[in-house]
Structure formats: structure tokens, C-alpha cells
Design a protein around this motif. Structure first.
Motif, PDB file in Angstrom:
ATOM      1  N   UNK A  77      -0.144   4.340  10.467  1.00 47.70           N
ATOM      2  CA  UNK A  77      -0.385   5.338  11.583  1.00 47.70           C
ATOM      3  C   UNK A  77       0.711   6.201  10.968  1.00 47.70           C
ATOM      4  N   UNK A  78       2.068   5.931  10.717  1.00 47.17           N
ATOM      5  CA  UNK A  78       2.979   6.984   9.951  1.00 47.17           C
ATOM      6  C   UNK A  78       2.532   7.451   8.676  1.00 47.17           C
ATOM      7  N   UNK A  79       1.794   6.816   8.029  1.00 49.82           N
ATOM      8  CA  UNK A  79       1.450   7.481   6.864  1.00 49.82           C
ATOM      9  C   UNK A  79       0.368   8.416   6.784  1.00 49.82           C
ATOM     10  N   UNK A  84       8.709  -3.066   8.631  1.00 52.99           N
ATOM     11  CA  UNK A  84       7.856  -4.151   8.274  1.00 52.99           C
ATOM     12  C   UNK A  84       8.292  -5.106   7.197  1.00 52.99           C
ATOM     13  N   UNK A  85       9.250  -4.735   6.520  1.00 54.79           N
ATOM     14  CA  UNK A  85      10.077  -5.583   5.691  1.00 54.79           C
ATOM     15  C   UNK A  85      10.927  -6.571   6.493  1.00 54.79           C
ATOM     16  N   UNK A 102       1.092   0.769  -2.716  1.00 54.08           N
ATOM     17  CA  UNK A 102       1.946  -0.378  -3.622  1.00 54.08           C
ATOM     18  C   UNK A 102       2.517  -1.182  -2.502  1.00 54.08           C
ATOM     19  N   UNK A 103       3.242  -0.509  -1.459  1.00 49.68           N
ATOM     20  CA  UNK A 103       3.866  -1.240  -0.568  1.00 49.68           C
ATOM     21  C   UNK A 103       2.988  -1.960   0.358  1.00 49.68           C
ATOM     22  N   UNK A 104       1.901  -1.632   0.630  1.00 48.79           N
ATOM     23  CA  UNK A 104       0.737  -2.204   1.390  1.00 48.79           C
ATOM     24  C   UNK A 104       0.365  -3.564   0.693  1.00 48.79           C
ATOM     25  N   UNK A 105       0.010  -3.180  -0.777  1.00 44.85           N
ATOM     26  CA  UNK A 105      -0.241  -4.276  -1.694  1.00 44.85           C
ATOM     27  C   UNK A 105       0.760  -5.469  -1.703  1.00 44.85           C
ATOM     28  N   UNK A 106       1.971  -5.033  -1.721  1.00 45.33           N
ATOM     29  CA  UNK A 106       3.016  -5.918  -1.997  1.00 45.33           C
ATOM     30  C   UNK A 106       3.242  -6.879  -0.694  1.00 45.33           C
ATOM     31  N   UNK A 107       3.010  -6.195   0.349  1.00 47.02           N
ATOM     32  CA  UNK A 107       3.029  -6.825   2.026  1.00 47.02           C
ATOM     33  C   UNK A 107       1.787  -7.725   1.962  1.00 47.02           C
ATOM     34  N   UNK A 108       0.412  -7.342   1.338  1.00 47.94           N
ATOM     35  CA  UNK A 108      -0.567  -8.129   1.442  1.00 47.94           C
ATOM     36  C   UNK A 108      -0.163  -9.731   0.679  1.00 47.94           C
ATOM     37  N   UNK A 109       0.422  -9.362  -0.489  1.00 46.83           N
ATOM     38  CA  UNK A 109       0.585 -10.627  -1.306  1.00 46.83           C
ATOM     39  C   UNK A 109       1.687 -11.643  -0.630  1.00 46.83           C
ATOM     40  N   UNK A 110       2.707 -10.941  -0.142  1.00 47.83           N
ATOM     41  CA  UNK A 110       3.826 -11.491   0.886  1.00 47.83           C
ATOM     42  C   UNK A 110       2.942 -12.248   2.039  1.00 47.83           C
ATOM     43  N   UNK A 111       2.162 -11.644   2.565  1.00 41.16           N
ATOM     44  CA  UNK A 111       1.485 -12.143   3.778  1.00 41.16           C
ATOM     45  C   UNK A 111       0.498 -13.578   3.325  1.00 41.16           C
ATOM     46  N   UNK A 112      -0.075 -13.371   2.169  1.00 33.94           N
ATOM     47  CA  UNK A 112      -0.776 -14.634   1.526  1.00 33.94           C
ATOM     48  C   UNK A 112       0.282 -15.781   1.287  1.00 33.94           C
ATOM     49  N   UNK A 171       2.531  -8.996  12.494  1.00 38.71           N
ATOM     50  CA  UNK A 171       2.158  -8.510  10.957  1.00 38.71           C
ATOM     51  C   UNK A 171       1.297  -7.428  11.399  1.00 38.71           C
ATOM     52  N   UNK A 172       0.310  -7.727  12.197  1.00 42.32           N
ATOM     53  CA  UNK A 172      -0.922  -6.767  12.462  1.00 42.32           C
ATOM     54  C   UNK A 172      -0.188  -5.321  13.188  1.00 42.32           C
ATOM     55  N   UNK A 173       0.776  -5.549  14.234  1.00 41.24           N
ATOM     56  CA  UNK A 173       1.313  -4.492  14.575  1.00 41.24           C
ATOM     57  C   UNK A 173       1.931  -3.485  13.715  1.00 41.24           C
ATOM     58  N   UNK A 174       3.067  -4.203  12.781  1.00 44.10           N
ATOM     59  CA  UNK A 174       3.588  -3.422  12.052  1.00 44.10           C
ATOM     60  C   UNK A 174       2.991  -2.694  11.121  1.00 44.10           C
ATOM     61  N   UNK A 175       1.993  -3.442  10.567  1.00 44.24           N
ATOM     62  CA  UNK A 175       0.910  -2.854   9.393  1.00 44.24           C
ATOM     63  C   UNK A 175       0.333  -1.710  10.099  1.00 44.24           C
ATOM     64  N   UNK A 176      -0.333  -1.714  11.266  1.00 50.22           N
ATOM     65  CA  UNK A 176      -0.754  -0.622  11.817  1.00 50.22           C
ATOM     66  C   UNK A 176       0.204   0.585  12.070  1.00 50.22           C
ATOM     67  N   UNK A 177       1.456   0.250  12.416  1.00 48.82           N
ATOM     68  CA  UNK A 177       2.413   1.297  12.708  1.00 48.82           C
ATOM     69  C   UNK A 177       2.633   2.002  11.240  1.00 48.82           C
TER      70      UNK A 177
END
Length: 182
Positions: free
Chosen positions: A172-174, A123-124, A63-73, A163-169
Motif C-alpha cells: 500500500x505504501x509502494x 516488515x523487517x 527485490x525486497x518482497x522477494x527476499x521477504x517471501x524467501x524468509x517467510x518460506x 506477516x500479511x498485515x505488514x506485507x499489505x502495508x
């Protein structure tokens, strides 16, 4: 006659001893079975709880990644629109997307663990910083007909990299939390 009484007494004592021994062995066997069943039930309960916790965590992370994708768009839209620093008339969709990330982060924060929550917070924070940067850059004097991406190409490319670095981090943590090594 004393022999008969002695034989009867010995027979009854041996029968009583055999019954006592059988009862004791039966009780110990039953106790062992009940202990084993209790241990198995506890293990199954722990496994069910762990599975449910993992499902809740996975749902929170997705859900968090999906919300981030929407914000990125929404942020991408602002980078590409002419005059990208100005809010859209009416309800600001980028703001709504940022609020959705906040709400999704709350679930990540609740489900944990702390390491994942900390990376989610990063990320936030980067999303909030990029949105503020867009608004600030949009307020600068210049060609309002050109998209922010064209007026501030280096900032746009840096934002994409962050964005890419934070998403990857975050991913990687998850992964270790969900039991994925690769």
C-alpha cells in the motif's frame, strides 16, 4: 542629379533598414526556437531521470518482497519441522534468508521515499521478531517431536496475520510512489 542621389540614398537606407529588420526578426525567431528546444530537452531529461528512478525503486521493492517471501518460506519450514527452534546443522538457511531481507531493505532505504523505507523497516522488524519468537518457543520444554505450529498454534496464526498485515502495508505504501492508485 541631386534627385538621383536622394533616391539612391533613400533606397540604400530602406534596404539597410529592411536587412536590419529581417536580421532582428530572424535572430528573435532563432532564439525562440533554441529556447523551446532547450526546454523540451530539459523536460525529456527530467522524464528520463524520473523513469529511471521509478525503475530503480520498483526493482528495489520487488527485490525486497522477494527476499521477504524467501524468509517467510524458511520461517514456515521452522514452524512445520519437529523441534523447529533448533538451527539446522551447518549453515542456517533462515539466517541467510534474513540477511537477504536486510540487504534488500538497504536498497529500499536508498531508493526511498522515507514513508516506504519506514514501512519496510516494520516488515523487517516483524520478520526478526518472528524468528526470535520461533527460537524462544523451540527452546521451551515440551514435545520436541511435534512441530512448533502444533505446540503453539495461536502464536503461529498470529505470526501469519502479522506477516500479511505488514506485507499489505508495504504494498500500500509502494503503490502511490510507483504511480499505481489501485
Amino acid at each position: 542629379m541631386q534627385d538621383t542621389v536622394a533616391v539612391a540614398l533613400i533606397t540604400s537606407l530602406s534596404t539597410l533598414a529592411a536587412a536590419t529588420l529581417t536580421g532582428l526578426v530572424g535572430a528573435l525567431s532563432t532564439r525562440r526556437q533554441l529556447t523551446h528546444q532547450l526546454t523540451v530537452a530539459r523536460q525529456e531529461s527530467v522524464e528520463r531521470w524520473a523513469t529511471r528512478r521509478d525503475e530503480l525503486r520498483r526493482d528495489a521493492y520487488v527485490g525486497f518482497l522477494g527476499a521477504c517471501d524467501q524468509a517467510y518460506r524458511q520461517l514456515d519450514r521452522r514452524w512445520l519441522e519437529p523441534g523447529g527452534g533448533e538451527p539446522v546443522p551447518g549453515y542456517d538457511e533462515a539466517y541467510a534468508a534474513m540477511r537477504a531481507v536486510d540487504e534488500a531493505y538497504n536498497l529500499v532505504l536508498l531508493e526511498g521515499p522515507a514513508e516506504v523505507a519506514a514501512v519496510g523497516r516494520a516488515v523487517l522488524t516483524s520478520l526478526t521478531a518472528e524468528r526470535a519468537d520461533q527460537r524462544r518457543l523451540g527452546d521451551e520444554p515440551g514435545d520436541r517431536g511435534a512441530p512448533l505450529r502444533d505446540r503453539h498454534r495461536e502464536r503461529w496464526l498470529a505470526a501469519i496475520e502479522v506477516r500479511t498485515n505488514h506485507r499489505t502495508s508495504f504494498v500500500d505504501a509502494v503503490r502511490p510512489v510507483l504511480g499505481h492508485d489501485g
